[in-house]
Design a protein around this motif. Structure first.
Motif, PDB file in Angstrom:
ATOM      1  N   ARG A   1       0.827  -1.131  -0.043  1.00 40.80           N
ATOM      2  CA  ARG A   1       0.135  -0.027  -0.078  1.00 40.80           C
ATOM      3  C   ARG A   1       0.977   1.239   0.244  1.00 40.80           C
ATOM      4  NH1 ARG A   1      -3.809   1.356   3.814  1.00 40.80           N
ATOM      5  NH2 ARG A   1      -5.000   2.143   1.911  1.00 40.80           N
ATOM      6  N   ILE A   2       0.645   2.149  -1.069  1.00 40.48           N
ATOM      7  CA  ILE A   2       1.649   3.058  -1.306  1.00 40.48           C
ATOM      8  C   ILE A   2       0.836   4.591  -1.183  1.00 40.48           C
ATOM      9  CG2 ILE A   2       3.379   4.381  -2.885  1.00 40.48           C
ATOM     10  CD1 ILE A   2       3.150   1.439  -4.273  1.00 40.48           C
ATOM     11  N   LEU A   3       1.091   5.644  -0.620  1.00 36.74           N
ATOM     12  CA  LEU A   3       0.647   6.860  -0.472  1.00 36.74           C
ATOM     13  C   LEU A   3       1.657   7.757  -1.150  1.00 36.74           C
ATOM     14  CD1 LEU A   3      -1.279   8.944   0.657  1.00 36.74           C
ATOM     15  CD2 LEU A   3       0.068   9.335   2.672  1.00 36.74           C
ATOM     16  N   SER A   4       0.981   8.601  -2.137  1.00 38.83           N
ATOM     17  CA  SER A   4       1.902   9.654  -2.904  1.00 38.83           C
ATOM     18  C   SER A   4       0.890  10.879  -3.343  1.00 38.83           C
ATOM     19  CB  SER A   4       2.419   8.871  -4.118  1.00 38.83           C
ATOM     20  OG  SER A   4       3.438   9.884  -4.676  1.00 38.83           O
ATOM     21  N   THR A   5       1.597  11.871  -3.554  1.00 37.66           N
ATOM     22  CA  THR A   5       1.144  13.146  -4.202  1.00 37.66           C
ATOM     23  C   THR A   5       0.869  12.879  -5.598  1.00 37.66           C
ATOM     24  OG1 THR A   5       3.118  14.006  -4.596  1.00 37.66           O
ATOM     25  CG2 THR A   5       2.450  14.591  -2.329  1.00 37.66           C
ATOM     26  N   PRO A   6      -0.269  13.564  -6.211  1.00 38.30           N
ATOM     27  CA  PRO A   6      -0.352  13.476  -7.601  1.00 38.30           C
ATOM     28  C   PRO A   6       0.687  13.464  -8.608  1.00 38.30           C
ATOM     29  CG  PRO A   6      -2.177  14.857  -6.458  1.00 38.30           C
ATOM     30  CD  PRO A   6      -1.068  14.719  -5.448  1.00 38.30           C
TER      31      PRO A   6
ATOM     32  N   SER B   1      15.092  25.288  -7.515  1.00 34.86           N
ATOM     33  CA  SER B   1      15.007  24.587  -6.136  1.00 34.86           C
ATOM     34  C   SER B   1      15.837  23.348  -6.417  1.00 34.86           C
ATOM     35  CB  SER B   1      13.545  24.419  -5.677  1.00 34.86           C
ATOM     36  OG  SER B   1      13.144  23.481  -6.683  1.00 34.86           O
ATOM     37  N   ARG B   2      16.171  22.846  -5.071  1.00 36.87           N
ATOM     38  CA  ARG B   2      16.587  21.509  -4.935  1.00 36.87           C
ATOM     39  C   ARG B   2      15.640  20.722  -3.868  1.00 36.87           C
ATOM     40  NH1 ARG B   2      21.804  24.134  -4.771  1.00 36.87           N
ATOM     41  NH2 ARG B   2      23.041  23.308  -6.540  1.00 36.87           N
ATOM     42  N   ILE B   3      15.248  19.465  -4.170  1.00 40.63           N
ATOM     43  CA  ILE B   3      14.305  18.753  -3.162  1.00 40.63           C
ATOM     44  C   ILE B   3      14.871  17.387  -3.418  1.00 40.63           C
ATOM     45  CG2 ILE B   3      12.407  19.939  -3.783  1.00 40.63           C
ATOM     46  CD1 ILE B   3      11.498  17.795  -5.844  1.00 40.63           C
TER      47      ILE B   3
ATOM     48  N   ASP C   1       2.323   1.112   3.716  1.00 45.14           N
ATOM     49  CA  ASP C   1       3.447   0.399   3.768  1.00 45.14           C
ATOM     50  C   ASP C   1       4.505   1.422   3.375  1.00 45.14           C
ATOM     51  OD1 ASP C   1       2.697  -2.444   4.083  1.00 45.14           O
ATOM     52  OD2 ASP C   1       1.679  -2.169   2.268  1.00 45.14           O
ATOM     53  N   LEU C   2       4.400   2.347   2.556  1.00 43.06           N
ATOM     54  CA  LEU C   2       5.345   3.303   2.455  1.00 43.06           C
ATOM     55  C   LEU C   2       4.516   4.690   1.792  1.00 43.06           C
ATOM     56  CD1 LEU C   2       7.359   3.154  -0.830  1.00 43.06           C
ATOM     57  CD2 LEU C   2       5.909   1.444  -0.350  1.00 43.06           C
ATOM     58  N   ALA C   3       5.183   5.932   2.079  1.00 40.66           N
ATOM     59  CA  ALA C   3       4.739   7.166   1.415  1.00 40.66           C
ATOM     60  C   ALA C   3       5.899   7.697   0.512  1.00 40.66           C
ATOM     61  CB  ALA C   3       4.449   8.045   2.540  1.00 40.66           C
ATOM     62  N   VAL C   4       5.511   7.997  -0.602  1.00 37.76           N
ATOM     63  CA  VAL C   4       6.398   8.767  -1.474  1.00 37.76           C
ATOM     64  C   VAL C   4       6.079  10.234  -1.622  1.00 37.76           C
ATOM     65  CG1 VAL C   4       7.510   8.648  -3.812  1.00 37.76           C
ATOM     66  CG2 VAL C   4       6.706   6.391  -2.778  1.00 37.76           C
ATOM     67  N   VAL C   5       7.015  10.850  -0.930  1.00 40.01           N
ATOM     68  CA  VAL C   5       6.801  12.414  -1.009  1.00 40.01           C
ATOM     69  C   VAL C   5       8.189  13.199  -1.167  1.00 40.01           C
ATOM     70  CG1 VAL C   5       4.792  12.223   0.736  1.00 40.01           C
ATOM     71  CG2 VAL C   5       7.019  12.307   1.483  1.00 40.01           C
ATOM     72  N   THR C   6       8.134  14.335  -0.846  1.00 41.51           N
ATOM     73  CA  THR C   6       9.350  15.093  -0.891  1.00 41.51           C
ATOM     74  C   THR C   6       9.879  15.368   0.512  1.00 41.51           C
ATOM     75  OG1 THR C   6       8.540  17.403  -0.972  1.00 41.51           O
ATOM     76  CG2 THR C   6       8.551  16.303  -3.070  1.00 41.51           C
TER      77      THR C   6
ATOM     78  N   THR D   1       9.116   8.998  14.202  1.00 47.94           N
ATOM     79  CA  THR D   1       9.052   7.390  14.477  1.00 47.94           C
ATOM     80  C   THR D   1       9.150   6.774  12.900  1.00 47.94           C
ATOM     81  OG1 THR D   1       6.549   7.127  14.230  1.00 47.94           O
ATOM     82  CG2 THR D   1       7.809   7.331  16.573  1.00 47.94           C
ATOM     83  N   ALA D   2       9.019   7.403  11.781  1.00 48.14           N
ATOM     84  CA  ALA D   2       8.966   6.874  10.480  1.00 48.14           C
ATOM     85  C   ALA D   2      10.499   6.655  10.203  1.00 48.14           C
ATOM     86  CB  ALA D   2       8.097   7.717   9.638  1.00 48.14           C
ATOM     87  N   ILE D   3      10.594   5.651   9.505  1.00 49.96           N
ATOM     88  CA  ILE D   3      12.008   5.544   8.924  1.00 49.96           C
ATOM     89  C   ILE D   3      11.955   6.185   7.257  1.00 49.96           C
ATOM     90  CG2 ILE D   3      13.665   3.684   7.896  1.00 49.96           C
ATOM     91  CD1 ILE D   3      12.137   1.553   9.770  1.00 49.96           C
ATOM     92  N   VAL D   4      12.905   7.327   7.226  1.00 53.37           N
ATOM     93  CA  VAL D   4      12.878   7.909   5.840  1.00 53.37           C
ATOM     94  C   VAL D   4      14.112   7.435   5.180  1.00 53.37           C
ATOM     95  CG1 VAL D   4      13.086  10.131   4.954  1.00 53.37           C
ATOM     96  CG2 VAL D   4      11.813   9.681   6.944  1.00 53.37           C
ATOM     97  N   ARG D   5      13.970   7.136   3.880  1.00 53.85           N
ATOM     98  CA  ARG D   5      14.926   6.931   3.020  1.00 53.85           C
ATOM     99  C   ARG D   5      14.910   7.840   1.664  1.00 53.85           C
ATOM    100  NH1 ARG D   5      16.186   1.013  -0.611  1.00 53.85           N
ATOM    101  NH2 ARG D   5      17.334   2.036  -2.177  1.00 53.85           N
ATOM    102  N   THR D   6      16.120   8.251   1.537  1.00 59.18           N
ATOM    103  CA  THR D   6      15.992   9.125   0.326  1.00 59.18           C
ATOM    104  C   THR D   6      16.087   8.314  -1.081  1.00 59.18           C
ATOM    105  OG1 THR D   6      17.123  10.883   1.488  1.00 59.18           O
ATOM    106  CG2 THR D   6      17.394  11.216  -0.813  1.00 59.18           C
ATOM    107  N   ILE D   7      14.971   8.393  -1.875  1.00 60.50           N
ATOM    108  CA  ILE D   7      15.220   7.715  -3.287  1.00 60.50           C
ATOM    109  C   ILE D   7      16.180   8.670  -4.107  1.00 60.50           C
ATOM    110  CG2 ILE D   7      13.632   7.247  -5.024  1.00 60.50           C
ATOM    111  CD1 ILE D   7      11.353   7.082  -3.066  1.00 60.50           C
ATOM    112  N   HIS D   8      15.870   9.807  -4.273  1.00 60.84           N
ATOM    113  CA  HIS D   8      16.710  10.644  -5.342  1.00 60.84           C
ATOM    114  C   HIS D   8      16.767  11.955  -4.767  1.00 60.84           C
ATOM    115  CE1 HIS D   8      18.927  10.522  -9.130  1.00 60.84           C
ATOM    116  NE2 HIS D   8      18.155  11.818  -9.483  1.00 60.84           N
ATOM    117  N   HIS D   9      18.008  12.575  -5.218  1.00 59.91           N
ATOM    118  CA  HIS D   9      18.379  14.179  -4.918  1.00 59.91           C
ATOM    119  C   HIS D   9      17.836  14.808  -6.490  1.00 59.91           C
ATOM    120  CE1 HIS D   9      19.627  14.276  -0.737  1.00 59.91           C
ATOM    121  NE2 HIS D   9      20.533  13.324  -1.322  1.00 59.91           N
ATOM    122  N   ALA D  10      16.836  15.654  -6.320  1.00 61.56           N
ATOM    123  CA  ALA D  10      16.386  16.395  -7.692  1.00 61.56           C
ATOM    124  C   ALA D  10      16.381  17.766  -7.620  1.00 61.56           C
ATOM    125  CB  ALA D  10      15.054  15.772  -7.943  1.00 61.56           C
ATOM    126  N   GLU D  11      16.558  18.420  -8.842  1.00 59.68           N
ATOM    127  CA  GLU D  11      16.422  19.674  -9.110  1.00 59.68           C
ATOM    128  C   GLU D  11      15.175  20.250  -9.833  1.00 59.68           C
ATOM    129  OE1 GLU D  11      21.208  20.538  -9.633  1.00 59.68           O
ATOM    130  OE2 GLU D  11      20.095  20.428 -11.350  1.00 59.68           O
TER     131      GLU D  11
END
Length: 308
Positions: free
Chosen positions: A95-100, A267-269, A139-144, A152-162
């Motif tokens: 189950r994945i949560l993400s922005t549009p 910007s950098r995100i 199960d995970l949320a994909v956000v910036t 308490t959440a575990i945060v893993r960086t997927i990618h550094h973007a511009e």
């Protein structure tokens, strides 16, 4: 000869104290058990068991062989168990949560290729304009990295973007390409509007010159609180907008969009996967996060970095 089966049968004969008892334990015919042990001895060229009418005992060679054999078979059993558990975990639902924007242009393309590799995994994608993601419900949320995430959440960086300025070729053919930041005064800008706030002045960052910044007011042709609306308008030739390069990489490569004012960025995100604070992460979730990170990395491959 199935050597592994013969090894297991030999060990079972010793543990059960006889061929008949081992045959019952293994649910084999006694003659098969006798033959397999005999095949193993023939293969090794040495007698492993001393057989008498009263009892069964190990020969010195059999005792030394069994001592080395036990940990080997235990390791094989453990490997089998781990592989079986992995196979079971590579099914079920993630189950994945993400922005549009992230859901449409990052998560969905990655999900398609992931399911080609793991067809037994169901990906359930919940799309929300998330301001405060409730990671524990998924199960995970994909956000910036701009989204507030519970400690308490575990945060893993997927990618550094511009984020970079983009326009459609049709717009640039009609209005010309800006060659320096000041030229934006003669163009139509499409800006993201945060609900309850007016768009701020545009900030430009030059990565090739110690990240020097330039802030300027620019004419706006359209504002929206939804990034996909601005992207659609940009593709239709309405003006210039700022877009995360990871999300529009395929459009840039395909010629549907063209970057303008390189090397300036806006910007950098960081794109992150936030995971619930669970001690054991299912293999299917871990595999999807790894796949998502690889997809984001390969999406921008071939695009010139802003620092060049």
């Amino acid at each position: 000869m199935d050597r592994l089966q013969s090894m297991r049968v030999f060990q079972q004969v010793v543990d059960e104290g006889g061929f008949a008892a081992a045959a019952r334990k293994l649910e084999m015919a006694p003659a098969v058990v006798t033959r397999l042990v005999g095949d193993l001895e023939t293969h090794l060229g040495v007698r492993l068991l001393q057989r008498t009418t009263r009892r069964l005992s190990l020969t010195p060679a059999g005792e030394a062989y069994l001592k080395r054999l036990r940990p080997i078979l235990a390791e094989i059993d453990q490997a089998d168990a781990m592989a079986h558990a992995h196979s079971k975990e590579m099914s079920g639902t993630v189950r994945i949560l993400s922005t549009p924007m992230l859901a449409s242009h990052l998560v969905t393309p990655a999900a398609v290729t992931f399911q080609q590799l793991h067809p037994d995994v169901l990906l359930d994608l919940e799309v929300q304009d998330v301001t405060d993601p409730n990671v524990e419900e998924f199960d995970l949320a994909v956000v910036t990295d701009l989204a507030p995430i519970h400690s308490t959440a575990i945060v893993r960086t997927i990618h550094h973007a511009e984020s970079v300025l983009c326009a459609a070729p049709s717009y640039l053919a009609r209005r010309g390409e800006p060659m320096k930041p000041e030229d934006l005064q003669q163009h139509s800008l499409l800006r993201l509007r945060v609900p309850g706030m007016r768009p701020r002045p545009l900030t430009l960052i030059d990565p090739t010159y110690n990240d020097r910044q330039l802030t300027m007011d620019v004419p706006m042709a359209m504002t929206s609180n939804h990034g996909d609306v601005l992207l659609r308008a940009t593709l239709e030739g309405a003006g210039i907008s700022s877009q995360p390069v990871d999300l529009v990489a395929q459009m840039l490569k395909g010629g549907y969009l063209q970057r303008v004012l390189s090397p300036w960025i806006t910007s950098r995100i960081a794109l992150v996967a936030a995971l619930p604070s669970r001690r054991f992460l299912p293999a299917r979730t871990r595999a999807f996060v790894d796949h998502l990170a690889e997809h984001a990395r390969t999406a921008v491959a071939g695009l010139a970095p802003s620092s060049e």
